[in-house]
Design a protein around this motif. Structure first.
Motif, PDB file in Angstrom:
ATOM      1  N   PHE A   1     -12.994 -30.686  42.845  1.00 49.42           N
ATOM      2  CA  PHE A   1     -13.101 -31.493  42.085  1.00 49.42           C
ATOM      3  C   PHE A   1     -14.313 -31.645  42.015  1.00 49.42           C
ATOM      4  CE2 PHE A   1      -9.550 -32.513  45.788  1.00 49.42           C
ATOM      5  CZ  PHE A   1      -8.756 -33.347  44.594  1.00 49.42           C
ATOM      6  N   ILE A   2     -15.372 -31.040  42.672  1.00 46.27           N
ATOM      7  CA  ILE A   2     -16.621 -30.349  41.631  1.00 46.27           C
ATOM      8  C   ILE A   2     -16.152 -29.346  40.877  1.00 46.27           C
ATOM      9  CG2 ILE A   2     -18.695 -29.261  41.971  1.00 46.27           C
ATOM     10  CD1 ILE A   2     -18.838 -29.605  45.516  1.00 46.27           C
ATOM     11  N   ARG A   3     -15.550 -28.894  40.789  1.00 44.21           N
ATOM     12  CA  ARG A   3     -15.396 -27.714  39.552  1.00 44.21           C
ATOM     13  C   ARG A   3     -14.651 -28.412  38.316  1.00 44.21           C
ATOM     14  NH1 ARG A   3     -20.138 -25.015  39.368  1.00 44.21           N
ATOM     15  NH2 ARG A   3     -20.169 -23.744  40.736  1.00 44.21           N
ATOM     16  N   ARG A   4     -13.627 -29.983  38.609  1.00 43.40           N
ATOM     17  CA  ARG A   4     -12.576 -30.301  37.996  1.00 43.40           C
ATOM     18  C   ARG A   4     -11.630 -29.373  38.147  1.00 43.40           C
ATOM     19  NH1 ARG A   4     -15.621 -34.818  34.934  1.00 43.40           N
ATOM     20  NH2 ARG A   4     -17.640 -34.592  35.797  1.00 43.40           N
ATOM     21  N   GLY A   5     -11.239 -28.764  39.131  1.00 42.63           N
ATOM     22  CA  GLY A   5      -9.704 -27.537  38.579  1.00 42.63           C
ATOM     23  C   GLY A   5      -9.741 -27.000  37.653  1.00 42.63           C
ATOM     24  N   ARG A   6     -11.073 -26.587  37.323  1.00 43.80           N
ATOM     25  CA  ARG A   6     -11.585 -24.994  36.660  1.00 43.80           C
ATOM     26  C   ARG A   6     -12.053 -24.051  37.275  1.00 43.80           C
ATOM     27  NH1 ARG A   6      -9.367 -25.548  32.044  1.00 43.80           N
ATOM     28  NH2 ARG A   6      -7.611 -27.484  31.387  1.00 43.80           N
ATOM     29  N   CYS A   7     -11.767 -22.579  36.581  1.00 43.66           N
ATOM     30  CA  CYS A   7     -13.473 -22.291  36.855  1.00 43.66           C
ATOM     31  C   CYS A   7     -14.768 -22.183  36.640  1.00 43.66           C
ATOM     32  CB  CYS A   7     -13.097 -20.557  36.748  1.00 43.66           C
ATOM     33  SG  CYS A   7     -13.621 -19.137  37.433  1.00 43.66           S
ATOM     34  N   ALA A   8     -15.738 -22.048  37.855  1.00 48.26           N
ATOM     35  CA  ALA A   8     -16.832 -22.801  37.062  1.00 48.26           C
ATOM     36  C   ALA A   8     -17.310 -21.404  35.648  1.00 48.26           C
ATOM     37  CB  ALA A   8     -17.649 -23.080  37.721  1.00 48.26           C
ATOM     38  N   TYR A   9     -16.659 -20.322  35.919  1.00 51.61           N
ATOM     39  CA  TYR A   9     -17.393 -19.482  34.765  1.00 51.61           C
ATOM     40  C   TYR A   9     -16.307 -18.868  33.552  1.00 51.61           C
ATOM     41  CZ  TYR A   9     -18.875 -18.839  39.318  1.00 51.61           C
ATOM     42  OH  TYR A   9     -19.981 -19.429  40.436  1.00 51.61           O
ATOM     43  N   CYS A  10     -15.173 -19.276  33.053  1.00 52.37           N
ATOM     44  CA  CYS A  10     -14.169 -18.483  32.754  1.00 52.37           C
ATOM     45  C   CYS A  10     -13.271 -20.063  32.611  1.00 52.37           C
ATOM     46  CB  CYS A  10     -13.422 -17.032  32.512  1.00 52.37           C
ATOM     47  SG  CYS A  10     -12.190 -17.860  34.301  1.00 52.37           S
ATOM     48  N   GLY A  11     -13.416 -20.821  32.495  1.00 52.28           N
ATOM     49  CA  GLY A  11     -12.921 -22.273  32.577  1.00 52.28           C
ATOM     50  C   GLY A  11     -11.320 -22.271  32.761  1.00 52.28           C
ATOM     51  N   ASN A  12     -11.226 -21.112  32.850  1.00 54.64           N
ATOM     52  CA  ASN A  12      -9.527 -21.212  33.641  1.00 54.64           C
ATOM     53  C   ASN A  12      -9.112 -22.184  34.869  1.00 54.64           C
ATOM     54  OD1 ASN A  12      -7.494 -19.512  32.340  1.00 54.64           O
ATOM     55  ND2 ASN A  12      -9.034 -17.428  32.418  1.00 54.64           N
ATOM     56  N   PRO A  13      -8.025 -22.527  34.607  1.00 57.69           N
ATOM     57  CA  PRO A  13      -7.459 -24.017  35.268  1.00 57.69           C
ATOM     58  C   PRO A  13      -6.943 -22.851  36.379  1.00 57.69           C
ATOM     59  CG  PRO A  13      -5.897 -23.625  34.196  1.00 57.69           C
ATOM     60  CD  PRO A  13      -6.909 -22.705  33.095  1.00 57.69           C
ATOM     61  N   LEU A  14      -7.300 -23.918  37.949  1.00 57.08           N
ATOM     62  CA  LEU A  14      -6.968 -22.806  38.865  1.00 57.08           C
ATOM     63  C   LEU A  14      -6.140 -23.659  39.924  1.00 57.08           C
ATOM     64  CD1 LEU A  14     -10.745 -24.099  40.527  1.00 57.08           C
ATOM     65  CD2 LEU A  14     -10.022 -21.960  40.608  1.00 57.08           C
ATOM     66  N   SER A  15      -5.754 -23.086  41.011  1.00 57.60           N
ATOM     67  CA  SER A  15      -3.949 -23.501  40.965  1.00 57.60           C
ATOM     68  C   SER A  15      -4.071 -24.417  42.623  1.00 57.60           C
ATOM     69  CB  SER A  15      -3.434 -22.388  41.519  1.00 57.60           C
ATOM     70  OG  SER A  15      -2.202 -23.036  41.985  1.00 57.60           O
ATOM     71  N   TRP A  16      -3.590 -25.393  42.389  1.00 57.58           N
ATOM     72  CA  TRP A  16      -4.005 -26.864  43.027  1.00 57.58           C
ATOM     73  C   TRP A  16      -3.215 -26.307  44.707  1.00 57.58           C
ATOM     74  CZ3 TRP A  16      -4.760 -31.606  43.241  1.00 57.58           C
ATOM     75  CH2 TRP A  16      -5.212 -32.307  42.198  1.00 57.58           C
ATOM     76  N   ARG A  17      -2.848 -24.659  44.957  1.00 55.27           N
ATOM     77  CA  ARG A  17      -2.952 -24.870  45.471  1.00 55.27           C
ATOM     78  C   ARG A  17      -4.112 -25.228  46.797  1.00 55.27           C
ATOM     79  NH1 ARG A  17      -0.254 -19.014  45.411  1.00 55.27           N
ATOM     80  NH2 ARG A  17      -2.412 -18.316  44.584  1.00 55.27           N
ATOM     81  N   TYR A  18      -4.986 -24.347  46.236  1.00 55.00           N
ATOM     82  CA  TYR A  18      -5.942 -24.449  47.182  1.00 55.00           C
ATOM     83  C   TYR A  18      -6.378 -25.575  47.950  1.00 55.00           C
ATOM     84  CZ  TYR A  18      -5.529 -19.562  45.365  1.00 55.00           C
ATOM     85  OH  TYR A  18      -5.406 -18.431  45.093  1.00 55.00           O
ATOM     86  N   PRO A  19      -6.633 -26.659  47.146  1.00 57.67           N
ATOM     87  CA  PRO A  19      -6.788 -28.009  47.721  1.00 57.67           C
ATOM     88  C   PRO A  19      -6.096 -28.350  48.610  1.00 57.67           C
ATOM     89  CG  PRO A  19      -7.217 -28.335  45.160  1.00 57.67           C
ATOM     90  CD  PRO A  19      -6.501 -26.517  45.582  1.00 57.67           C
ATOM     91  N   LEU A  20      -4.829 -28.009  48.333  1.00 56.47           N
ATOM     92  CA  LEU A  20      -3.680 -28.855  48.814  1.00 56.47           C
ATOM     93  C   LEU A  20      -3.272 -28.272  50.661  1.00 56.47           C
ATOM     94  CD1 LEU A  20      -0.492 -29.262  46.426  1.00 56.47           C
ATOM     95  CD2 LEU A  20      -1.859 -31.213  47.703  1.00 56.47           C
TER      96      LEU A  20
END
Ligand SMILES: [Zn+2]
Length: 290
Positions: A65-84
């Motif tokens: 949530f801090i990174r708003r669901g995106r990689c801080a370096y390349c901006g690609n969306p992160l998978s919801w799998r991790y926080p879930l």
């Protein structure tokens, strides 16, 4: 009047964070194991740009949530799998502790729940349950039964809990009233080496019959998974997990078809429903003496 140094409620956030940290590991393992990547090297990194993650990226649940669901370096969306997976692992640590207190059963059940969560996560993405997780599960389940059998003084005939336990009761895992846990011990997990062997044969056997009769739909991964579940908690409880899993799976399958999310021919992985059933049994099920 009793005085306590720390209240039990202070423990819950710590337990949640402890579980969520394990959830972080499970999320990474769910990505790496099916791709045959090492679990330890390289360190956690973005799967798009390969940048190694910094401390701010490694806080379970919150980083997403801090990174708003995106990689801080390349901006690609992160998978919801991790926080879930992290949130699920954190909640499981709290709930399984509430149920069993600090005991051998807590250790066995939390390990089994995390193993089941890992298998479900992999099955959802890849529609398979890797042998490297299911087969050792059979051995570990059997070994745990030997430990619990030797420790059988710790295993009570019927479990009890209340919603708001105090510190010492929760610590001992024997809080609450019998109203919530009527004796339905027939399907209760029973811990002894021979019960475990019977669980492997029955758990694996029922599904072997179904898998050969169905030819598809049910995979051999499911057979080994239920054999391992039987190894942990015995034949009766493994049968209950299968029944509950099939029930939940049918309801979800019908709901998804009605919503038009899947068609009749599309296979739905069965592993996640076995996992859901197993976790329900861990949290709400009865437990019986070795
Ligand atoms: Zn990136």
């Amino acid at each position: 009047m009793d005085m306590y140094l720390v209240d039990v409620y202070l423990l819950f956030p710590l337990l949640f964070l402890f579980g969520a940290a394990w959830g972080s590991f499970l999320g990474a393992a769910a990505y790496r194991i099916p791709r045959r990547l090492s679990l330890v090297k390289p360190r956690s990194h973005c799967t798009s740009c390969r940048r190694q993650l910094q401390p701010l990226d490694l806080i379970p649940v919150f980083s997403f949530f801090i990174r708003r669901g995106r990689c801080a370096y390349c901006g690609n969306p992160l998978s919801w799998r991790y926080p879930l997976v992290e949130a699920a692992a954190g909640l499981l640590a709290v709930v399984v502790f509430l149920r069993y207190g600090l005991s051998w059963l807590f250790a066995v059940y939390i390990i089994m729940a995390y193993w089941a969560l890992l298998l479900a996560t992999i099955d959802i993405e890849h529609q398979r349950l890797p042998d490297v997780l299911t087969l050792p599960g059979i051995l570990v389940g059997f070994l745990f039964n030997i430990i619990l059998y030797l420790q059988s003084g710790v295993v009570h005939v019927t479990a009890r809990m209340s919603v708001a336990p105090t510190w010492h009761l929760s610590w001992l895992g024997n809080s609450g009233s019998s109203v919530f846990w009527p004796g339905w011990e027939v399907c209760a997990p029973v811990f002894s080496p021979w019960h475990s062997l019977l669980g492997i044969v029955v758990g694996g056997g029922i599904l072997t019959l179904i898998a050969s009769a169905a030819r598809g739909g049910m995979g051999w991964g499911d057979v080994k998974y239920l054999a391992a579940v039987g190894a942990f908690i015995g034949p009766g409880a493994a049968g209950l997990v299968l029944f509950l899993g099939a029930l939940i799976g049918s309801l979800v399958g019908i709901a998804m078809m009605l919503l038009g999310r899947v068609n009749r021919r599309q296979p739905i992985p069965f592993g996640p429903f076995l996992t859901a059933a197993l976790i329900l049994l861990i949290i709400f099920g009865p437990y019986a003496a070795a």
